[in-house]
Write a protein that holds these residues in place. Structure first.
Motif, PDB file in Angstrom:
ATOM      1  N   ALA A 122       0.833  -1.214   0.000  1.00 18.81           N
ATOM      2  CA  ALA A 122       0.000   0.000   0.000  1.00 18.81           C
ATOM      3  C   ALA A 122       0.863   1.257   0.000  1.00 18.81           C
ATOM      4  O   ALA A 122       0.549   2.249  -0.684  1.00 18.81           O
ATOM      5  CB  ALA A 122      -0.928  -0.007   1.211  1.00 18.81           C
ATOM      6  N   THR A 123       1.947   1.230   0.760  1.00 17.73           N
ATOM      7  CA  THR A 123       2.860   2.376   0.781  1.00 17.73           C
ATOM      8  C   THR A 123       3.484   2.594  -0.589  1.00 17.73           C
ATOM      9  O   THR A 123       3.559   3.728  -1.087  1.00 17.73           O
ATOM     10  CB  THR A 123       3.951   2.166   1.848  1.00 17.73           C
ATOM     11  OG1 THR A 123       3.346   2.109   3.142  1.00 17.73           O
ATOM     12  CG2 THR A 123       4.973   3.288   1.820  1.00 17.73           C
ATOM     13  N   LEU A 124       3.931   1.520  -1.219  1.00 17.97           N
ATOM     14  CA  LEU A 124       4.554   1.619  -2.536  1.00 17.97           C
ATOM     15  C   LEU A 124       3.560   2.097  -3.584  1.00 17.97           C
ATOM     16  O   LEU A 124       3.906   2.902  -4.463  1.00 17.97           O
ATOM     17  CB  LEU A 124       5.139   0.262  -2.951  1.00 17.97           C
ATOM     18  CG  LEU A 124       6.592  -0.011  -2.566  1.00 17.97           C
ATOM     19  CD1 LEU A 124       6.825   0.137  -1.064  1.00 17.97           C
ATOM     20  CD2 LEU A 124       7.017  -1.406  -3.030  1.00 17.97           C
ATOM     21  N   ALA A 125       2.323   1.613  -3.505  1.00 16.94           N
ATOM     22  CA  ALA A 125       1.307   2.007  -4.482  1.00 16.94           C
ATOM     23  C   ALA A 125       0.995   3.494  -4.378  1.00 16.94           C
ATOM     24  O   ALA A 125       0.864   4.194  -5.392  1.00 16.94           O
ATOM     25  CB  ALA A 125       0.033   1.182  -4.282  1.00 16.94           C
ATOM     26  N   SER A 170      -0.083  -0.955  -9.859  1.00 14.22           N
ATOM     27  CA  SER A 170      -1.039  -2.024 -10.139  1.00 14.22           C
ATOM     28  C   SER A 170      -0.661  -3.324  -9.422  1.00 14.22           C
ATOM     29  O   SER A 170      -1.513  -4.003  -8.845  1.00 14.22           O
ATOM     30  CB  SER A 170      -1.117  -2.266 -11.646  1.00 14.22           C
ATOM     31  OG  SER A 170      -2.118  -3.209 -11.944  1.00 14.22           O
ATOM     32  N   ARG A 171       0.623  -3.668  -9.477  1.00 17.23           N
ATOM     33  CA  ARG A 171       1.054  -4.891  -8.784  1.00 17.23           C
ATOM     34  C   ARG A 171       0.769  -4.800  -7.291  1.00 17.23           C
ATOM     35  O   ARG A 171       0.299  -5.763  -6.673  1.00 17.23           O
ATOM     36  CB  ARG A 171       2.552  -5.107  -8.978  1.00 17.23           C
ATOM     37  CG  ARG A 171       2.965  -5.683 -10.322  1.00 17.23           C
ATOM     38  CD  ARG A 171       4.377  -6.162 -10.184  1.00 17.23           C
ATOM     39  NE  ARG A 171       5.003  -6.600 -11.419  1.00 17.23           N
ATOM     40  CZ  ARG A 171       6.064  -7.383 -11.440  1.00 17.23           C
ATOM     41  NH1 ARG A 171       6.614  -7.780 -10.305  1.00 17.23           N
ATOM     42  NH2 ARG A 171       6.609  -7.745 -12.585  1.00 17.23           N
ATOM     43  N   CYS A 172       1.062  -3.646  -6.713  1.00 11.51           N
ATOM     44  CA  CYS A 172       0.875  -3.495  -5.275  1.00 11.51           C
ATOM     45  C   CYS A 172      -0.600  -3.417  -4.903  1.00 11.51           C
ATOM     46  O   CYS A 172      -0.999  -3.863  -3.820  1.00 11.51           O
ATOM     47  CB  CYS A 172       1.645  -2.274  -4.776  1.00 11.51           C
ATOM     48  SG  CYS A 172       3.442  -2.538  -4.758  1.00 11.51           S
ATOM     49  N   ASN A 173      -1.426  -2.876  -5.775  1.00  7.22           N
ATOM     50  CA  ASN A 173      -2.870  -2.934  -5.528  1.00  7.22           C
ATOM     51  C   ASN A 173      -3.370  -4.368  -5.568  1.00  7.22           C
ATOM     52  O   ASN A 173      -4.258  -4.762  -4.791  1.00  7.22           O
ATOM     53  CB  ASN A 173      -3.607  -2.083  -6.553  1.00  7.22           C
ATOM     54  CG  ASN A 173      -3.446  -0.593  -6.289  1.00  7.22           C
ATOM     55  OD1 ASN A 173      -3.091  -0.186  -5.190  1.00  7.22           O
ATOM     56  ND2 ASN A 173      -3.694   0.225  -7.294  1.00  7.22           N
ATOM     57  N   LYS A 174      -2.799  -5.158  -6.467  1.00  6.20           N
ATOM     58  CA  LYS A 174      -3.158  -6.582  -6.528  1.00  6.20           C
ATOM     59  C   LYS A 174      -2.755  -7.290  -5.241  1.00  6.20           C
ATOM     60  O   LYS A 174      -3.512  -8.104  -4.695  1.00  6.20           O
ATOM     61  CB  LYS A 174      -2.467  -7.230  -7.729  1.00  6.20           C
ATOM     62  CG  LYS A 174      -2.797  -8.694  -7.930  1.00  6.20           C
ATOM     63  CD  LYS A 174      -2.112  -9.240  -9.178  1.00  6.20           C
ATOM     64  CE  LYS A 174      -2.432 -10.719  -9.379  1.00  6.20           C
ATOM     65  NZ  LYS A 174      -1.733 -11.271 -10.565  1.00  6.20           N
ATOM     66  N   ILE A 175      -1.573  -6.966  -4.718  1.00  2.00           N
ATOM     67  CA  ILE A 175      -1.111  -7.578  -3.472  1.00  2.00           C
ATOM     68  C   ILE A 175      -2.022  -7.193  -2.310  1.00  2.00           C
ATOM     69  O   ILE A 175      -2.248  -7.988  -1.384  1.00  2.00           O
ATOM     70  CB  ILE A 175       0.350  -7.178  -3.191  1.00  2.00           C
ATOM     71  CG1 ILE A 175       1.283  -7.832  -4.224  1.00  2.00           C
ATOM     72  CG2 ILE A 175       0.783  -7.580  -1.785  1.00  2.00           C
ATOM     73  CD1 ILE A 175       2.705  -7.316  -4.201  1.00  2.00           C
ATOM     74  N   GLN A 176      -2.577  -5.979  -2.357  1.00  2.10           N
ATOM     75  CA  GLN A 176      -3.466  -5.552  -1.272  1.00  2.10           C
ATOM     76  C   GLN A 176      -4.751  -6.375  -1.210  1.00  2.10           C
ATOM     77  O   GLN A 176      -5.441  -6.368  -0.183  1.00  2.10           O
ATOM     78  CB  GLN A 176      -3.788  -4.068  -1.431  1.00  2.10           C
ATOM     79  CG  GLN A 176      -2.616  -3.158  -1.108  1.00  2.10           C
ATOM     80  CD  GLN A 176      -2.985  -1.694  -1.220  1.00  2.10           C
ATOM     81  OE1 GLN A 176      -3.620  -1.130  -0.322  1.00  2.10           O
ATOM     82  NE2 GLN A 176      -2.609  -1.071  -2.320  1.00  2.10           N
ATOM     83  N   ALA A 177      -5.076  -7.064  -2.281  1.00  2.00           N
ATOM     84  CA  ALA A 177      -6.256  -7.941  -2.272  1.00  2.00           C
ATOM     85  C   ALA A 177      -5.971  -9.269  -1.589  1.00  2.00           C
ATOM     86  O   ALA A 177      -6.894 -10.033  -1.280  1.00  2.00           O
ATOM     87  CB  ALA A 177      -6.732  -8.189  -3.700  1.00  2.00           C
TER      88      ALA A 177
END
Length: 443
Positions: A247-250, A294-301
């Protein structure tokens, strides 16, 4: 070859469906499966379930297999179900009957659990170390550009003066809180499940404290039923830690995409770190930052995915848990890649030192003008109204002196205190202790 197979041949469609991606994903667990077996067999010998001669033979060959894994000379054969089966099969081929004895007092359930915990500890260390590098970089940038002012926004509207020192420093401090979550995940992960067998213990006189010590665990999952229940819960807690860093990276990537746009022009990256357009020759696109976002938003899921896969499962093992690897393992790789490539971007970032010379940012200083009047004795509400009317009437004159001195403000970033907080959390990870224990197992 299956550890549980007796005489019945499994339907090939069933075999393909149930094995799924295990052969591919289990390669991540390969060195840790051997480490778990080394600790388990030492324990079996200590309680009289394995002779010293057999132990010597088993340890020697397990260490050979471990080195083959590290050197990339190991694979899971197509007809073999998983990593646990492959290691036991190789051992039995090479040393004979002694290889068949290593599974005494152990189920594939607690074997998987200990493999996962050892692997998770490794991944946590990798992620934390990369996060530390990023933290140090953000702090250095904050200190370097602490005097360079930057527009602050609320509602995407020009609000108040900020600075690059505040901006970079904010993300450094965000990583401190992210590390707190990773530390919680580390503490939950760093408990030994080995000896819980299928989730109900064993009639053998196992010494679980010995394997706990040999593998460098802080403690054990004491209750054998809970040890099995911890699968899924451990993954969910770890996913929350990973998603917090993501989330921080995104958010930083989103800021950077905005800040490097022509309309803002706050930061710049060299051309070789941007991409172009097939039709518009002027374009310099922030593809790296967009993909991090986008990758980090995916990880947040990920925490929600794991929660939905494990919600309302009763106690005991269920094959549903196998699929958690498909969600979590790739997330580790993706986050580490994002940390690495963001580091590359930050090593090359350039900031615009003259942003606030543009008159469109004059209104940033309206609060400064109000506060100056308050300091001269005018009541705040009267000063606010006076400056508001001057803005409406077009007579407002900005005062571009910024005198923010309180803790955490433009003139008092408190980066040293933030660093001390980061170092405090970082010091609570027992990476060196764990690594020393594991090295001694394979030496």
């Amino acid at each position: 070859m299956k550890l549980w197979q007796k005489t019945t041949q499994v339907n090939q469609d069933v075999d393909k469906f149930t094995v799924g991606k295990d052969r591919e994903l289990d390669m991540n667990l390969a060195p840790f499966d051997v480490l778990g077996s080394l600790a388990h067999t030492k324990m079996l010998c200590s309680v009289g379930l394995l002779s010293s001669e057999d132990l010597i033979s088993i340890e020697k060959e397990l260490k050979n297999i471990y080195n083959e894994i590290i050197q990339g000379e190991f694979c899971i054969e197509p007809e073999v179900e998983d990593i646990h089966s492959q290691v036991e099969l190789l051992l039995t081929r090479r040393i004979g009957e002694a290889g068949k004895k290593i599974h005494s007092g152990r189920s594939r359930n607690d074997q998987v659990l200990v493999d996962l915990k050892l692997y998770f500890r490794y991944e946590i260390e990798q992620i934390v170390e990369k996060t530390k590098i990023l933290f140090d970089t953000l702090q250095n940038l904050s200190n370097t550009y602490k005097e360079v002012l930057l527009p602050g926004y609320t509602h995407l509207q020009i609000a108040m003066p900020s600075s690059f020192g505040l901006w970079f420093g904010a993300y450094a401090e965000s990583l401190v809180d992210d590390l707190e979550l990773m530390l919680a995940a580390w503490k939950v992960t760093n408990k030994n499940p080995l000896g819980s067998a299928a989730g109900y213990g064993s009639s053998f006189p196992l010494d679980r404290q010995l394997t706990t010590d040999l593998l460098g665990f802080k403690s054990m999952n004491y209750n054998v039923v809970y040890a099995q229940m911890g699968r899924g819960k451990t993954e969910r807690i770890l996913a929350q830690g990973v998603s917090s860093i993501a989330a921080t990276l995104a958010k930083f990537s989103m800021d950077s995409c905005l800040y490097m746009s022509q309309n803002m022009g706050f930061i710049h990256f060299p051309d070789h770190l941007t991409t172009g357009s097939s039709i518009m020759p002027h374009k310099k696109n922030p593809d790296v930052l967009e993909l991090i976002r986008s990758r980090c938003n995916k990880i947040q899921a990920l925490p929600n995915e794991i929660a939905l896969m494990t919600t309302n499962l009763p106690s005991g093992y269920h094959r549903d848990l196998q699929l958690l690897k498909e969600n979590l393992f790739p997330a580790f790789t993706s986050l580490k890649e994002c940390l690495d490539i963001l580091q590359v971007m930050l090593d090359n970032i350039e900031v615009n030192p003259s942003i606030l010379k543009d008159p469109k940012y004059d209104y940033l200083f309206s609060v400064e003008v109000v506060n100056d009047k308050v300091l001269s004795g005018v009541a705040f509400r009267d000063a606010y109204k006076e400056i508001g009317l001057s803005i409406e009437q077009g007579t407002y004159k900005p005062s571009k002196e910024v005198n923010h001195t309180h803790q955490g403000s433009i003139g008092n970033l408190m980066n040293q205190e933030v660093k001390e907080e980061f170092d405090r959390v970082y010091s609570e990870f027992s990476f060196n202790h764990v690594n020393d224990k594991l090295v001694s197992l394979v030496s």
